[in-house]
Design a protein around this motif. Sequence first.
Motif, PDB file in Angstrom:
ATOM      1  N   ASN A   7       4.145  -4.873  -0.973  1.00 31.58           N
ATOM      2  CA  ASN A   7       4.473  -3.755  -0.085  1.00 31.58           C
ATOM      3  C   ASN A   7       3.821  -3.935   1.285  1.00 31.58           C
ATOM      4  N   LYS A   8       4.190  -3.071   2.201  1.00 26.70           N
ATOM      5  CA  LYS A   8       3.713  -3.077   3.594  1.00 26.70           C
ATOM      6  C   LYS A   8       4.115  -4.381   4.291  1.00 26.70           C
ATOM      7  N   ALA A   9       5.291  -4.899   3.929  1.00 24.93           N
ATOM      8  CA  ALA A   9       5.796  -6.126   4.545  1.00 24.93           C
ATOM      9  C   ALA A   9       5.903  -5.959   6.059  1.00 24.93           C
ATOM     10  N   ASP A  10       6.064  -4.706   6.532  1.00 20.94           N
ATOM     11  CA  ASP A  10       6.141  -4.458   7.980  1.00 20.94           C
ATOM     12  C   ASP A  10       4.869  -4.899   8.699  1.00 20.94           C
ATOM     13  N   LEU A  11       3.716  -4.873   8.016  1.00 22.22           N
ATOM     14  CA  LEU A  11       2.439  -5.198   8.661  1.00 22.22           C
ATOM     15  C   LEU A  11       2.194  -6.701   8.752  1.00 22.22           C
ATOM     16  N   SER A  53       8.837  -2.301   2.024  1.00 22.60           N
ATOM     17  CA  SER A  53       8.152  -1.489   3.029  1.00 22.60           C
ATOM     18  C   SER A  53       8.743  -0.096   2.992  1.00 22.60           C
ATOM     19  N   THR A  54       7.880   0.887   3.091  1.00 20.19           N
ATOM     20  CA  THR A  54       8.364   2.265   3.172  1.00 20.19           C
ATOM     21  C   THR A  54       8.471   2.694   4.629  1.00 20.19           C
ATOM     22  N   VAL A  55       7.849   1.914   5.526  1.00 21.02           N
ATOM     23  CA  VAL A  55       7.802   2.273   6.945  1.00 21.02           C
ATOM     24  C   VAL A  55       9.013   1.698   7.679  1.00 21.02           C
ATOM     25  N   PRO A 109      -4.130  -1.776  -6.715  1.00 28.50           N
ATOM     26  CA  PRO A 109      -5.279  -1.110  -6.095  1.00 28.50           C
ATOM     27  C   PRO A 109      -4.912   0.191  -5.391  1.00 28.50           C
ATOM     28  N   SER A 110      -5.926   0.953  -5.060  1.00 27.80           N
ATOM     29  CA  SER A 110      -5.720   2.183  -4.301  1.00 27.80           C
ATOM     30  C   SER A 110      -5.265   1.841  -2.883  1.00 27.80           C
ATOM     31  N   GLY A 111      -4.307   2.589  -2.368  1.00 30.59           N
ATOM     32  CA  GLY A 111      -3.901   2.457  -0.974  1.00 30.59           C
ATOM     33  C   GLY A 111      -2.803   1.449  -0.704  1.00 30.59           C
ATOM     34  N   VAL A 112      -2.284   0.796  -1.739  1.00 31.23           N
ATOM     35  CA  VAL A 112      -1.239  -0.214  -1.502  1.00 31.23           C
ATOM     36  C   VAL A 112       0.140   0.417  -1.317  1.00 31.23           C
ATOM     37  N   GLY A 113       0.264   1.705  -1.665  1.00 27.98           N
ATOM     38  CA  GLY A 113       1.528   2.401  -1.435  1.00 27.98           C
ATOM     39  C   GLY A 113       2.360   2.654  -2.681  1.00 27.98           C
ATOM     40  N   LYS A 114       1.718   2.741  -3.830  1.00 26.08           N
ATOM     41  CA  LYS A 114       2.466   2.995  -5.071  1.00 26.08           C
ATOM     42  C   LYS A 114       3.188   4.346  -5.003  1.00 26.08           C
ATOM     43  N   SER A 115       2.440   5.388  -4.646  1.00 29.54           N
ATOM     44  CA  SER A 115       3.058   6.715  -4.567  1.00 29.54           C
ATOM     45  C   SER A 115       4.075   6.767  -3.426  1.00 29.54           C
ATOM     46  N   SER A 116       3.755   6.108  -2.309  1.00 26.52           N
ATOM     47  CA  SER A 116       4.689   6.099  -1.172  1.00 26.52           C
ATOM     48  C   SER A 116       6.028   5.471  -1.557  1.00 26.52           C
ATOM     49  N   LEU A 117       5.982   4.391  -2.331  1.00 22.49           N
ATOM     50  CA  LEU A 117       7.223   3.727  -2.751  1.00 22.49           C
ATOM     51  C   LEU A 117       8.067   4.674  -3.609  1.00 22.49           C
ATOM     52  N   THR A 173       0.021  11.233  -0.953  1.00 19.47           N
ATOM     53  CA  THR A 173      -0.381   9.886  -0.532  1.00 19.47           C
ATOM     54  C   THR A 173      -1.608  10.020   0.370  1.00 19.47           C
ATOM     55  N   GLY A 174      -2.349   8.920   0.550  1.00 22.57           N
ATOM     56  CA  GLY A 174      -3.585   9.006   1.329  1.00 22.57           C
ATOM     57  C   GLY A 174      -3.763   7.821   2.254  1.00 22.57           C
ATOM     58  N   GLN A 175      -4.561   8.003   3.284  1.00 25.18           N
ATOM     59  CA  GLN A 175      -4.820   6.939   4.256  1.00 25.18           C
ATOM     60  C   GLN A 175      -5.695   5.848   3.646  1.00 25.18           C
ATOM     61  N   HIS A 183      -8.165   6.626  -3.359  1.00 28.06           N
ATOM     62  CA  HIS A 183      -7.927   7.123  -4.725  1.00 28.06           C
ATOM     63  C   HIS A 183      -7.257   8.491  -4.716  1.00 28.06           C
ATOM     64  N   THR A 184      -6.114   8.515  -4.067  1.00 22.10           N
ATOM     65  CA  THR A 184      -5.386   9.770  -3.900  1.00 22.10           C
ATOM     66  C   THR A 184      -4.766  10.235  -5.213  1.00 22.10           C
ATOM     67  N   THR A 185      -4.100   9.327  -5.907  1.00 23.84           N
ATOM     68  CA  THR A 185      -3.525   9.692  -7.206  1.00 23.84           C
ATOM     69  C   THR A 185      -4.651   9.721  -8.224  1.00 23.84           C
ATOM     70  N   ARG A 186      -4.754  10.827  -8.945  1.00 17.82           N
ATOM     71  CA  ARG A 186      -5.913  11.030  -9.825  1.00 17.82           C
ATOM     72  C   ARG A 186      -5.628  10.800 -11.297  1.00 17.82           C
ATOM     73  N   PRO A 207      -3.371   5.993 -10.805  1.00 13.21           N
ATOM     74  CA  PRO A 207      -4.450   5.832  -9.833  1.00 13.21           C
ATOM     75  C   PRO A 207      -4.719   4.351  -9.608  1.00 13.21           C
ATOM     76  N   GLY A 208      -5.006   3.957  -8.374  1.00 17.61           N
ATOM     77  CA  GLY A 208      -5.332   2.561  -8.099  1.00 17.61           C
ATOM     78  C   GLY A 208      -6.652   2.182  -8.739  1.00 17.61           C
ATOM     79  N   PHE A 209      -6.803   0.885  -9.069  1.00 20.60           N
ATOM     80  CA  PHE A 209      -8.072   0.433  -9.645  1.00 20.60           C
ATOM     81  C   PHE A 209      -8.420  -0.906  -9.039  1.00 20.60           C
TER      82      PHE A 209
HETATM   83  N1  LIG Z   1       2.444   0.174   7.123  1.00 18.38           N
HETATM   84  C1  LIG Z   1       2.772   0.647   5.928  1.00 18.38           C
HETATM   85  N2  LIG Z   1       2.037   1.628   5.382  1.00 18.38           N
HETATM   86  C2  LIG Z   1       2.397   2.103   4.162  1.00 18.38           C
HETATM   87  C3  LIG Z   1       3.519   1.593   3.463  1.00 18.38           C
HETATM   88  N3  LIG Z   1       3.621   2.238   2.278  1.00 18.38           N
HETATM   89  C4  LIG Z   1       2.592   3.116   2.246  1.00 18.38           C
HETATM   90  N4  LIG Z   1       1.844   3.035   3.379  1.00 18.38           N
HETATM   91  C5  LIG Z   1       0.638   3.831   3.704  1.00 18.38           C
HETATM   92  O1  LIG Z   1      -0.423   3.405   2.842  1.00 18.38           O
HETATM   93  C6  LIG Z   1      -1.293   4.497   2.559  1.00 18.38           C
HETATM   94  C7  LIG Z   1      -1.554   4.597   1.066  1.00 18.38           C
HETATM   95  O2  LIG Z   1      -0.371   4.942   0.387  1.00 18.38           O
HETATM   96  P1  LIG Z   1      -0.355   5.619  -1.072  1.00 18.38           P
HETATM   97  O3  LIG Z   1       1.080   5.728  -1.451  1.00 18.38           O
HETATM   98  O4  LIG Z   1      -1.181   6.851  -1.108  1.00 18.38           O
HETATM   99  O5  LIG Z   1      -1.077   4.483  -1.928  1.00 18.38           O
HETATM  100  P2  LIG Z   1      -1.327   4.455  -3.523  1.00 18.38           P
HETATM  101  O6  LIG Z   1      -1.117   3.049  -3.958  1.00 18.38           O
HETATM  102  O7  LIG Z   1      -0.526   5.499  -4.194  1.00 18.38           O
HETATM  103  O8  LIG Z   1      -2.899   4.785  -3.600  1.00 18.38           O
HETATM  104  P3  LIG Z   1      -3.738   5.546  -4.784  1.00 18.38           P
HETATM  105  O9  LIG Z   1      -2.981   6.751  -5.209  1.00 18.38           O
HETATM  106  O10 LIG Z   1      -5.037   5.867  -4.111  1.00 18.38           O
HETATM  107  O11 LIG Z   1      -3.907   4.534  -5.879  1.00 18.38           O
HETATM  108  C8  LIG Z   1      -0.621   5.740   3.173  1.00 18.38           C
HETATM  109  O12 LIG Z   1      -1.245   6.010   4.419  1.00 18.38           O
HETATM  110  C9  LIG Z   1       0.818   5.302   3.382  1.00 18.38           C
HETATM  111  O13 LIG Z   1       1.425   5.976   4.451  1.00 18.38           O
HETATM  112  C10 LIG Z   1       4.293   0.557   4.078  1.00 18.38           C
HETATM  113  O14 LIG Z   1       5.293   0.048   3.561  1.00 18.38           O
HETATM  114  N5  LIG Z   1       3.862   0.122   5.313  1.00 18.38           N
END
Ligand SMILES: Nc1nc2c(ncn2[C@@H]2O[C@H](COP(=O)(O)OP(=O)(O)OP(=O)(O)O)[C@@H](O)[C@H]2O)c(=O)[nH]1
Length: 286
Positions: A112-116, A139-141, A163-171, A183-185, A195-198, A214-216
């Motif tokens: 994920n986050k291929a845009d970056l 990419s969700t962006v 892991p936490s923050g990779v965008g699982k919930s965003s996807l 979702t969390g920063q 660790h937004t998802t609990r 939850p990410g680990f």
């Molecule tokens: N640039 C970019 N940012 C993204 C993308 N997908 C998600 N994000 C950002 O990544 C951050 C974390 O996203 P989450 O969806 O909360 O991540 P998660 O994997 O669910 O994290 P946990 O619940 O903590 O395990 C947020 O700020 C999203 O906006 C993406 O494709 N590109």
Amino acid sequence: MLEGIIVKGIGGMYEVETPQGRLRCTLRGRLRLTMDRVLVGDGVKVSLGGEGTGVVEDVLPRRNELIRPAIANIDQVLVVFAVRNPKPNLLLLDRILVQAELMDLASVVVLNKADLNPQGAQELKALYASIPYPTITASTVQPQGLEELREVLQGKVSVLAGPSGVGKSSLLNALSPELKLQTGQVSEKIQRGRHTTRSVELLPFGQGYVADTPGFSQLYLEPGQEDTLQFAFPEFARYRDACQFRGCLHRQEPGCAVLKALEMGKIAPSRYEHYLTLFQEVLPCY
Ligand SMILES: Nc1nc2c(ncn2[C@@H]2O[C@H](COP(=O)(O)OP(=O)(O)OP(=O)(O)O)[C@@H](O)[C@H]2O)c(=O)[nH]1
Ligand SMILES: [Mg+2]
Ligand SMILES: [Zn+2]
């Protein structure tokens, strides 16, 4: 009595999806004795209380269970990593793949986050697709990979691990906006999610279910699997039979065809290195 599936569990309360809708349930006393007697994903028998409540009376036999995230009866693992922010930890990625292989579960790699980091995404995709694992850059962006993801999830029970923050919930939100998952920063400085998802939650998705988790950042394999570990590396399969010694573990043995493939660039150095790391870890402890 009704049959249903546990979709969520928090503090001794369980949500069970049944043909009569979702029930909030407690556990019958004897089920409370051991902690992982019930897991999200378990099929259960429930007796009805009033007003959307019930009691879990029995747990049906489990097909399989994942330790991290803790969930039962799944068809496949989607191993989700970001190609940047947070920086991908390939040892953890390979650990999750190995855990799934040892349990005979299918995996899909989601980058994920291929845009970056479009180039990094393509390089990692080439590595994992060559093993071969189905691999999706997403990419969700700058939306991409979402239709491929939807197809992969169709009709299956899938779990998103990573892991936490990779965008699982965003996807999942991008695929089904009505889910409205929180979702969390990601902290730029320490390169970690918050660790937004609990808790693990099974969400109905098309004809199947998908679990947000939850990410680990850690996962340990069970010791005593030093002979089977090599079978969790699918790319070794086509060389293994050509090793000089039966029972070759592909470390320093003479005439090892896996080592030769590594030298010839046919096996990714990071994967082989992680094989050695995990090999040390699964040696039995005396
Ligand atoms: N640039 C970019 N940012 C993204 C993308 N997908 C998600 N994000 C950002 O990544 C951050 C974390 O996203 P989450 O969806 O909360 O991540 P998660 O994997 O669910 O994290 P946990 O619940 O903590 O395990 C947020 O700020 C999203 O906006 C993406 O494709 N590109
Ligand atoms: Mg999340
Ligand atoms: Zn060998």
